[in-house]
Design a protein around this motif. Sequence first.
Motif, short mmCIF file in Angstrom:
data_model
loop_
_atom_site.label_atom_id
_atom_site.label_comp_id
_atom_site.label_asym_id
_atom_site.label_seq_id
_atom_site.Cartn_x
_atom_site.Cartn_y
_atom_site.Cartn_z
N PRO A 1 0.84 -1.21 0.00
CA PRO A 1 0.00 0.00 0.00
C PRO A 1 0.87 1.25 0.00
O PRO A 1 1.89 1.31 0.69
CB PRO A 1 -0.81 -0.12 1.30
N ILE B 1 -4.75 2.66 5.35
CA ILE B 1 -5.86 1.71 5.32
C ILE B 1 -6.94 2.19 6.28
O ILE B 1 -6.72 2.26 7.50
CB ILE B 1 -5.41 0.29 5.69
N HIS C 1 -8.31 1.23 0.99
CA HIS C 1 -6.99 1.84 0.83
C HIS C 1 -7.13 3.21 0.19
O HIS C 1 -7.77 3.35 -0.86
CB HIS C 1 -6.11 0.95 -0.04
#
Length: 299
Positions: free
Chosen positions: A19, A23, A32
Motif C-alpha cells: 500500500p 488503510i 486503501h
Amino acid sequence: MVGRRVSARRAAAEAAYPPTGTILRVNGRAVHADVSGTGPDVVLIHGASGNTRDFTFDLARRLAVRCRVIVFDRPGLGWSDDAGQAGISPQGQARILRDAARQLGAERPVILGHSYGGAVALAWALQDADGTGALVLLGGATMPWPGGLGGWYSLTSGRLGRAVAVPLVSAFAPLSQTRGTIASIFAPDPVPAGYAEYVGAGLTLRPASLGTNARQVNGLRPFIVEMSQAYARLAVPVEIVHGTADTIVPAGIHAIPLSTLLPDAALTLLPGIGHMPHHADPDAVLAAIDRAAARARLR
C-alpha cells in the motif's frame, strides 16, 4: 501445483507493491486511500482491473500542487477488501468510498472517475448531490451499451468459468501477456515509460481480485440502465473528457449521449486519444478538473 503457484505469485506481488497510503476501515472492511497535497478535495476513482497506482504514477502528483488528492482502491481491488454483494454495484461501491472520504474529512469534493470508475462517480453524485462539488468523467462507462464484453468476461460470467479460469490465469499468465494487455488498453497511445513496472499488474492477477473484477464488470450494465433514468435530474457540474479513438468505452455510446442527458455537462472530445486520457493528455484532464472546481466554486 496450481494452488502453490498462485500463493507464491500473490505473495510476490504483495511484497513488490505494498500500500502507498493508509488503510481505513468502513463497516469493518479495509479501504486503501492514498492522500497527498493540500487545497480543495479531489477524489480519484480508477477503472476495471485497476488500483490507485494508475493515478499515483503521474496525475496525482500533478494535482497535489494545488489540491488535496484522495485516490481510492475500489472494493475488492488493490488493497481494499472485497465488500461482497454490497460491492458488486457502482452504487454500493460509491457508498463505501463516500464513507471513507468522510473519514478523511472530504467536503464537497470534485470526484473524478475513469472507465468503470465513471459509473461509481455518477452513482456517488446521484446519492449525494449536495455533498458533491462536481464530477469529471474520463472515458467513463456511463450509458447502456449494445452487445457483449469480450472473451474474458464471457468466460468469467458464470461461477464455473470463474472457478476454472481465474486460478489458471492467476497461476500461469506470463509477464509478456500483462504487458500486451496494458498496451491494448492504452492503444493507440503509447504506454508511458515505467508504467508497466509501477502499476502492479500482479495485484490484479490475484484470484480474489480477478474474480471480483469479473463480477463487477459482468454485472455493471443493469445498474447503468437504472442509473441512466436519473441522469436528467442530476444538478451537479460535470466535465466529460473522452478520447475519440477510445474503442474500449466508445465516446459515441457513452460520452456523447450522456452529455445530452445531464443538465449541467460540458463535453471535451480529445481527437485521436484512446482510453487513457489522463496519461495521453494530462494537461487536458487537469484543465477539466480546474474547470469543475471553478464551476463548483471550490476555488
